[in-house]
Design an enzyme around this catalytic site. Sequence first.
Site, PDB file in Angstrom:
ATOM      1  CB  ALA A 161      -0.375  -0.040   1.299  1.00 58.03           C
ATOM      2  CG  PHE A 162       0.186   5.640  -0.589  1.00 58.42           C
ATOM      3  CD1 PHE A 162      -0.977   6.091   0.468  1.00 58.42           C
ATOM      4  CD2 PHE A 162       0.761   6.894  -0.331  1.00 58.42           C
ATOM      5  CE1 PHE A 162      -1.610   6.928   1.313  1.00 58.42           C
ATOM      6  CE2 PHE A 162       0.632   7.988   0.141  1.00 58.42           C
ATOM      7  CZ  PHE A 162      -0.865   8.418   0.829  1.00 58.42           C
ATOM      8  CE  LYS A 163      -1.983   6.214   5.313  1.00 63.75           C
ATOM      9  NZ  LYS A 163      -2.656   5.337   4.081  1.00 63.75           N
ATOM     10  CG  ASP A 164       4.741  -0.213   2.243  1.00 65.99           C
ATOM     11  OD1 ASP A 164       4.852  -0.427   3.137  1.00 65.99           O
ATOM     12  OD2 ASP A 164       4.490  -1.375   1.906  1.00 65.99           O
TER      13      ASP A 164
ATOM     14  CG  LEU B  63       5.284   5.186   7.221  1.00 66.60           C
ATOM     15  CD1 LEU B  63       3.715   4.464   7.508  1.00 66.60           C
ATOM     16  CD2 LEU B  63       5.888   5.969   8.357  1.00 66.60           C
TER      17      LEU B  63
END
Length: 495
Positions: free
Chosen positions: A109-112, A115
């Site tokens: 998911a794009f949080k990677d 993060l």
Amino acid sequence: MNITYHSTRNDQLSYTASQAILSGIAPDGGLFVPSSIPTLPITLEELSSKTYQEIAFVVMKEFLSDFSDEEIKQSIQVYNEKFDTPAVTPLVKAGDFHYLELFHGPTIAFKDMALSILPQLMTISAKKNNIKEDIVILTATSGDTGKAALVGFSEVPHTKIIVFYPKNGVSEIQEKQMLTQKGNNVHVVSIEGNFDDAQTQVKQLFADEKLKAELEENQLRFSSANSINIGRLIPQIIYYVYSYAQLIKDNTIKAGESINVAVPTGNFGNILAAYYAKEMGIPINKLIVASNENNVLTDFFTSGTYDRNRDFILTSSPSMDILVSSNLERLLYHLSGNDTKLVAGYMNSLSQEGIYKITADMLTKASDFYANFASEKDVKEQIQRINEEAGYIIDPHTAVAAFVANQYKEATDDQTEIVIASTASPYKFPLAVLEAAVANFSNDSLEASLQQLKELTGIPFPNAVDEALHDPILHDTTVKVSEMKEIVKKKLGLQ
Ligand SMILES: *Cc1c(COP(=O)(O)O)cnc(C)c1O
């Protein structure tokens, strides 16, 4: 020019980039903003021959003015090591739109995107400011952020992380992803309560002076990895610059030609990064803000009134189920011509009454944004339609953006190329995708559904899926909300 940072609510105190990253939020509750938004130091033609990592360096160097070139390059290494394709964020043409796939990192998911690099930025910042204590990250998660933060901080020296999630409030695959997380410095705890309970208690723990003192005695200090940290915003600008460079490279556009971007929006971090890319000189015409049925932003950009007093709706795009979009505060600051008093007033009104109204002048300046929303039915039909027309499977969050991008095209007849921020792999939301794309779908088990999705997409399981299905469960702590403080102390070995 050397960029410094100050609060959206007060411009008197100035911070270096590393201090802003370590603090997360300004002492007055405001968000850190740069003293000015830098322009790109190279031409658009020059950009088009650069790799993702090279563009990352150019963008980050402008913002991280107290980091050395070496430190920035070292941080960027994560994009070589933790992503499953050299392109990092491939741009895929399907039907009318270009999908910027932001889900090739470790948790799909794009949080990677942010993060995975934040832990490097944070440990470098700690060193720079002579912080001797180890950093303890506390996070409450409704699903995606928790796992991405766990993977990012796992085994990073001088850091520890504790993630809290609502026991019955995340999907089966999201829970498995967190409970299988390896690493000597990671802790995962489920709570008997909902996400808001967890979030509220985490905020209280951050503000607990007694706990803070106990941590200090043990050479520890809290820090926050949540999406308002400027260290999460800056890495998100990179992929908008990169997508523009790719469109020049594959001859879709000429350097200088405009594009539009459409972003599935929750906390307003991702679309704000696109706005920063535009301010840096990327020719983005419209910034399309796509919401699900929690459409507080659609109303805001239409009327100028932000009103959170409404029902909270659970949808198939849970990462966008948000009524207070925290990062919007930064846009208010920029639209107001850097008027910190005005922003402080709006934020006060939001916390007291749940509502504020911006000036007519600000609303005019916001006309670069187009906002609309998709219903649950629209999302389902969109997933189905793109599969039928282009053989491309998208997740429910991305489908919200594709639907709203279509609405925009129909409303305006604007033929400008549209880049859609594709924020999650369909593998992250298998049930919602299969219910939309397969007639008479029946959910037998998670594994069977994932298998069916594999046949539909023709894409092998990403590592994240294999791990969630097969890795051993390593965490099994569940506590009441009232026990969260005790468990933090226990996990940190304070008693
Ligand atoms: C977090 C998230 C979003 C929303 O992004 P914001 O930056 O909060 O607006 C959209 N889609 C997915 C899959 C997410 O995880």
